[in-house]
Design a protein around this motif. Structure first.
Motif, PDB file in Angstrom:
ATOM      1  N   GLY A 590      55.853  48.860  31.995  1.00 49.14           N
ATOM      2  CA  GLY A 590      56.231  47.650  32.589  1.00 49.14           C
ATOM      3  C   GLY A 590      55.134  46.507  33.013  1.00 49.14           C
ATOM      4  N   ILE A 591      55.674  45.588  33.668  1.00 48.17           N
ATOM      5  CA  ILE A 591      54.897  44.388  34.078  1.00 48.17           C
ATOM      6  C   ILE A 591      54.273  44.121  34.852  1.00 48.17           C
ATOM      7  N   THR A 592      53.524  43.718  35.301  1.00 51.73           N
ATOM      8  CA  THR A 592      53.250  42.833  36.643  1.00 51.73           C
ATOM      9  C   THR A 592      52.267  41.966  36.340  1.00 51.73           C
ATOM     10  N   GLU A 593      52.438  40.942  37.227  1.00 50.26           N
ATOM     11  CA  GLU A 593      51.772  39.352  37.313  1.00 50.26           C
ATOM     12  C   GLU A 593      50.864  39.899  38.295  1.00 50.26           C
ATOM     13  N   TYR A 594      50.054  38.769  37.750  1.00 51.92           N
ATOM     14  CA  TYR A 594      48.946  38.294  38.973  1.00 51.92           C
ATOM     15  C   TYR A 594      47.869  36.962  38.474  1.00 51.92           C
ATOM     16  N   GLN A 595      47.803  36.265  39.575  1.00 56.54           N
ATOM     17  CA  GLN A 595      47.255  35.106  38.608  1.00 56.54           C
ATOM     18  C   GLN A 595      45.679  35.316  40.290  1.00 56.54           C
ATOM     19  N   ILE A 596      44.650  34.500  39.632  1.00 55.91           N
ATOM     20  CA  ILE A 596      43.078  34.218  40.764  1.00 55.91           C
ATOM     21  C   ILE A 596      43.682  33.151  41.696  1.00 55.91           C
ATOM     22  N   SER A 597      42.821  33.917  42.318  1.00 54.48           N
ATOM     23  CA  SER A 597      43.746  32.892  43.760  1.00 54.48           C
ATOM     24  C   SER A 597      42.026  32.104  43.606  1.00 54.48           C
ATOM     25  N   SER A 598      42.602  30.805  43.483  1.00 55.87           N
ATOM     26  CA  SER A 598      41.704  29.300  43.544  1.00 55.87           C
ATOM     27  C   SER A 598      40.747  29.327  45.036  1.00 55.87           C
ATOM     28  N   LYS A 599      41.132  30.105  46.130  1.00 56.00           N
ATOM     29  CA  LYS A 599      40.577  29.218  47.237  1.00 56.00           C
ATOM     30  C   LYS A 599      40.975  28.406  48.387  1.00 56.00           C
ATOM     31  N   ASP A 600      41.566  27.419  47.141  1.00 56.47           N
ATOM     32  CA  ASP A 600      42.225  25.668  47.531  1.00 56.47           C
ATOM     33  C   ASP A 600      43.052  25.878  48.084  1.00 56.47           C
ATOM     34  N   PRO A 601      43.326  25.470  49.693  1.00 59.92           N
ATOM     35  CA  PRO A 601      44.447  25.988  50.167  1.00 59.92           C
ATOM     36  C   PRO A 601      44.946  24.923  49.692  1.00 59.92           C
ATOM     37  N   GLU A 602      44.798  23.898  49.065  1.00 59.76           N
ATOM     38  CA  GLU A 602      45.906  22.118  48.377  1.00 59.76           C
ATOM     39  C   GLU A 602      47.173  23.353  47.375  1.00 59.76           C
ATOM     40  N   VAL A 603      46.027  24.197  46.716  1.00 63.75           N
ATOM     41  CA  VAL A 603      46.605  25.140  45.843  1.00 63.75           C
ATOM     42  C   VAL A 603      47.857  25.941  46.239  1.00 63.75           C
ATOM     43  N   GLU A 604      47.082  26.678  47.241  1.00 63.01           N
ATOM     44  CA  GLU A 604      47.063  27.751  47.707  1.00 63.01           C
ATOM     45  C   GLU A 604      48.476  28.412  48.152  1.00 63.01           C
ATOM     46  N   ASP A 653      41.125  25.198  56.787  1.00 64.84           N
ATOM     47  CA  ASP A 653      41.491  25.782  55.497  1.00 64.84           C
ATOM     48  C   ASP A 653      40.560  24.934  55.088  1.00 64.84           C
ATOM     49  N   ARG A 654      40.718  23.614  54.738  1.00 70.01           N
ATOM     50  CA  ARG A 654      39.248  22.719  54.173  1.00 70.01           C
ATOM     51  C   ARG A 654      38.492  23.034  54.232  1.00 70.01           C
ATOM     52  N   ASN A 655      38.223  22.634  55.646  1.00 70.40           N
ATOM     53  CA  ASN A 655      36.324  23.747  56.139  1.00 70.40           C
ATOM     54  C   ASN A 655      36.218  25.028  55.253  1.00 70.40           C
ATOM     55  N   LYS A 656      36.958  26.093  55.921  1.00 72.72           N
ATOM     56  CA  LYS A 656      36.564  26.517  55.282  1.00 72.72           C
ATOM     57  C   LYS A 656      36.703  26.928  53.676  1.00 72.72           C
ATOM     58  N   TYR A 657      36.908  26.773  52.865  1.00 70.70           N
ATOM     59  CA  TYR A 657      37.384  26.363  50.858  1.00 70.70           C
ATOM     60  C   TYR A 657      35.920  25.133  51.073  1.00 70.70           C
ATOM     61  N   ASN A 658      35.010  24.849  51.455  1.00 69.93           N
ATOM     62  CA  ASN A 658      34.186  24.184  51.264  1.00 69.93           C
ATOM     63  C   ASN A 658      33.135  24.496  51.086  1.00 69.93           C
TER      64      ASN A 658
END
Length: 792
Positions: A590-604, A653-658
């Protein structure tokens, strides 16, 4: 698909992730617990040590063939050199003809796996073929007066020596022990009846042509009492000759005279010394021309051989041959022989390739035998060492395939067309002949020069030689139909239960062809193509051949040399392929896909919304759609959260990311922006034999690439593992072993997503439909042609 945290520690954990084993079986533990301790004769590197020694035996033989009685008699003088550090009080001599004697172990231990096997001719240890042939073998072996008749055994001065015969072994008791560095000569007179090969079998004998011209072809081997080998790792190799464990012999020089009917032509180990006495002037001239020819020159023509078949000479001729530094001597004789030859140079040696065959072997043999000899030597030398002998010979006769120094017996002939009477051959016959010549001529390298103990280890000569045969076959022409060497060809045997390890004594091997020939050849091919790569493998294999030419290696010497010269720990490979019977069977679970979280709220949050939109709408939501709710009736109750969903990006969200990215290094910020796709692929080792992973990865764009993972990926858990795979774009499929290079016995579990294999019925339908389409294309021009013809 799961979104991963950006923590680099988490990434490191994923990369090294492997399921813990309940009972750990270390497939990578060292072989030192099995291999013999290195000594000053055999080093830990696999090379001969500074104190390496081996015995030597020189022979002077005078022998005659009684054609009418089909018997050989002779005398020999053996000069034995004790190069060992040991004092020897007795010597052992091989009497291999005694396997044909009544009561021999070869005769008395013939067994059958079942009554049905005997009735059908499918035998266990014994002859093969129809029931009639099996019965003929049993009766003939009882009636045949086989084995050596020893007339005398004396020292150089003619004084009798005491001896005792134990079936195929003779012990000579010495009046004075042989000291290290000494030598002695002993003389023997012997005779034996030549067995009929097709009845009693086993590597030598005669073939009768009663229906054609009342002649015989004699292929004579194991025909004189030979010194048994004495060496550091084993002592005397005096195991009985039962039939499968071949020969362990010492090198020496031979001076042999063979007296045969005057119209016979003789092929033998070594160089003919008296051509002027046994050949006509025309034949001598042709033989000289052949040495510088660019294609085979016929020495004894078919017309000359056919004429000889019709008459019988009344006298005899004696052919004399000499051979230097060989471990054995064999010969063949008949008045039926056509003889062709071609010279070529291999390294610094002028070699004469020669073929001897009856007219029944043409047109096949005149086209292919001698060229196949030359091709074999040129290719084997490339991977080992230059061919050191002056001649190489291929003889067609009753023996299907057997090797001796400079001389090989090879089967394969055309068949006669029942209507026309012409001799024709099938494709299988053609390539079968080329292959058997490559194999048997190739045996000059293993074990005639790299002198392994065949009585103990069949694979050390047959397996290594079959591997070299595969390389030579593939160099003959594109798409050569090799039967052994490709991993996919060994799958059925690897999946079967009736295996013995390759490291099994020659007489105990089951399925000899698969075990001693095909599996080791496949293993070496896998080692060359998949594990080491060609450059490392070829260097190491050549080093082994160079180290041990004209010496006697053991399995440990081969294993250690390959590791030493390649710089690679291969103990896991030898343990699995040579000491075990587990197959390769890797499953992609089996295969499970993951992605690294960028933490950027605009992206995530955009990514989260996309994932949410992919989720199915519940049945309740589907049925409630369009129904008016309370808030719909009272819009004054709506606020910010009714206007924006969970995926709306807020200032919070933006402030937390910065704040979170302010402390990251530049390379960490770059990694977050790359948007790599991470997959955890789960694999199971169902078969048990650890193997490299060869992963064919296909991306969403259609791009495919191969990622190769060494077998050491299984070192922490040989049963299950999880491998991190990082891609630049989404992965749509993964296939393990896409080129079928590991001998995986079950490819149905090699892909993710799983691939459905078409059934035989579906394949038949597809082929029929394809054939139908081809016929439509084929019939249309025919119709047009018929119409044109009608118009004419």
């Amino acid at each position: 698909m799961t979104r991963l945290p950006a923590s680099l520690a988490a990434l490191a954990l994923i990369a090294s992730f492997s399921a813990s084993a309940q009972q750990f079986d270390d497939k990578f533990r060292q072989l030192e617990e099995i291999l013999p301790t290195p000594t000053d004769t055999r080093t830990a590197s696999g090379a001969p040590g500074h104190a390496y020694w081996q015995q030597r035996a020189d022979y002077t033989i005078r022998a005659s063939l009684d054609e009418a009685k089909r018997a050989v008699s002779g005398t020999e003088t053996i000069t034995y050199h004790n190069n060992s550090p040991d004092t020897l009080s007795y010597l052992w001599i091989q009497l291999d003809q005694n396997m044909f004697a009544a009561g021999s172990d070869n005769r008395s231990t013939v067994t059958y796996p079942s009554r049905d096997a005997w009735v059908s001719g499918r035998t266990g240890s014994g002859p093969s073929g129809a029931n009639f042939d099996t019965a003929r073998y049993i009766f003939a072996s009882r009636e045949f007066d086989g084995g050596f008749k020893i007339a005398s055994v004396t020292d150089a001065d003619g004084k009798p020596l005491h001896y005792a015969i134990n079936q195929t072994m003779m012990r000579i008791d010495l009046p004075q022990p042989m000291k290290p560095g000494s030598r002695l000569s002993l003389k023997m007179a012997f005779s034996f009846n030549v067995p009929e090969t097709k009845v009693l079998g086993r590597r030598m004998g005669f073939e009768r042509f009663d229906k054609e011209d009342k002649n015989d072809i004699f292929e004579i081997a194991q025909w004189y009492p030979r010194m048994a080998a004495y060496y550091d790792a084993h002592g005397w190799q005096n195991k009985q000759y039962i039939g499968d464990g071949e020969f362990t012999l010492e090198f020496g020089d031979y001076d042999v005279e063979l007296t045969v009917p005057a119209d016979h032509v003789v092929a033998a180990t070594g160089v003919l010394q008296n051509a002027s006495s046994v050949l006509t002037a025309a034949q001598q001239k042709r033989l000289e021309q052949a040495r510088g020819a660019t294609r085979p020159v016929v020495i004894v023509t078919q017309d000359e051989a056919t004429a000889a078949e019709k008459t019988r000479a009344t006298g005899t001729k004696t052919w004399r041959f000499k051979a230097s530094n060989v471990r054995d001597f064999a010969w063949a004789t008949s008045r039926k022989f056509i003889w062709d030859a071609q010279g070529f140079q291999q390294g610094g040696t002028d070699v004469l390739a020669m073929s001897f065959y009856p007219k029944e072997a043409n047109p096949l043999w005149e086209h292919y035998s001698t060229p196949a000899i030359i091709h074999t030597i040129q290719n084997y030398s490339k991977y080992t060492f230059d061919y050191p002998y002056p001649v190489a010979i291929s003889v067609n006769g009753p023996v299907g395939g057997m090797e001796y120094p400079m001389l090989s017996f090879n089967g394969g002939r055309p068949t006669k067309d029942k209507k026309t009477g012409e001799l024709t051959y099938a494709k299988r016959t053609k390539y079968g002949l080329i292959s058997v010549i490559i194999h048997e001529v190739g045996h000059n390298y293993f074990p005639m020069i790299v002198n392994s103990d065949e009585r103990q280890w069949t694979w050390m000569d047959e397996g290594l030689n079959t591997f070299m045969q595969f390389l030579a076959e593939q160099a003959w022409e594109p798409n050569y139909p090799s039967n052994r060497g490709e991993p996919r060809a060994i799958v059925d045997y690897m999946a079967s239960r009736g295996q013995t390890p390759i490291m099994t004594n020659s007489e105990s091997v089951l399925s000899r062809g698969n075990n001693a020939y095909a599996k080791p050849a496949t293993a070496l091919n896998v080692l060359r193509e998949t594990v080491l790569g060609r450059d490392l493998f070829d260097f190491a294999f050549k080093e082994y051949a160079q180290r041990w030419k004209f010496k006697r290696p053991t399995p440990a010497d081969f294993f250690r040399t390959m590791e030493d010269a390649s710089g690679t720990d291969l103990d896991w490979f030898w343990r699995g392929w040579f000491y075990g019977t587990d197959p390769v069977d890797v499953s992609v679970d089996g295969i499970t896909e993951y992605q690294i979280s960028s933490k950027d709220p605009e992206v995530e949050k955009k990514w989260q919304k996309a994932q949410h939109d992919l989720e199915p709408v519940s049945l309740s939501d589907q049925r409630n759609k369009g129904k008016q709710t309370y808030v719909d009736q009272h819009p004054e109750l709506k606020d910010f959260y009714n206007e924006h969903d969970d995926f709306t990006v807020t200032n919070r969200d933006r402030n937390k990311y910065n704040e979170s990215v302010a402390g990251l290094e530049d390379w960490e910020k770059a990694l977050l922006k790359e948007g790599k796709h991470l997959y955890l692929a789960d694999f199971s080792n169902i078969g048990g034999l650890v193997t490299p992973l060869i992963l064919e990865i296909q991306l969403a764009s259609g791009k495919k690439y191969i990622e190769r993972v060494p077998a050491e990926v299984w070192r922490r858990n040989p049963k299950k593992l999880t491998k991190l795979i990082v891609t630049d774009e989404p992965m749509v499929s993964l296939v393990q072993d896409p080129y079928l290079e590991t001998a995986d016995v079950d490819t149905s579990n090699n892909a993710w997503p799983r691939r459905v294999k078409p059934t035989r019925l579906e394949l038949f339908k597809a082929q029929r439909e394809q054939a139908g389409d081809m016929m439509k294309d084929f019939k249309e021009p025919l119709k047009k042609a018929d119409a044109n013809k009608a118009a004419e």
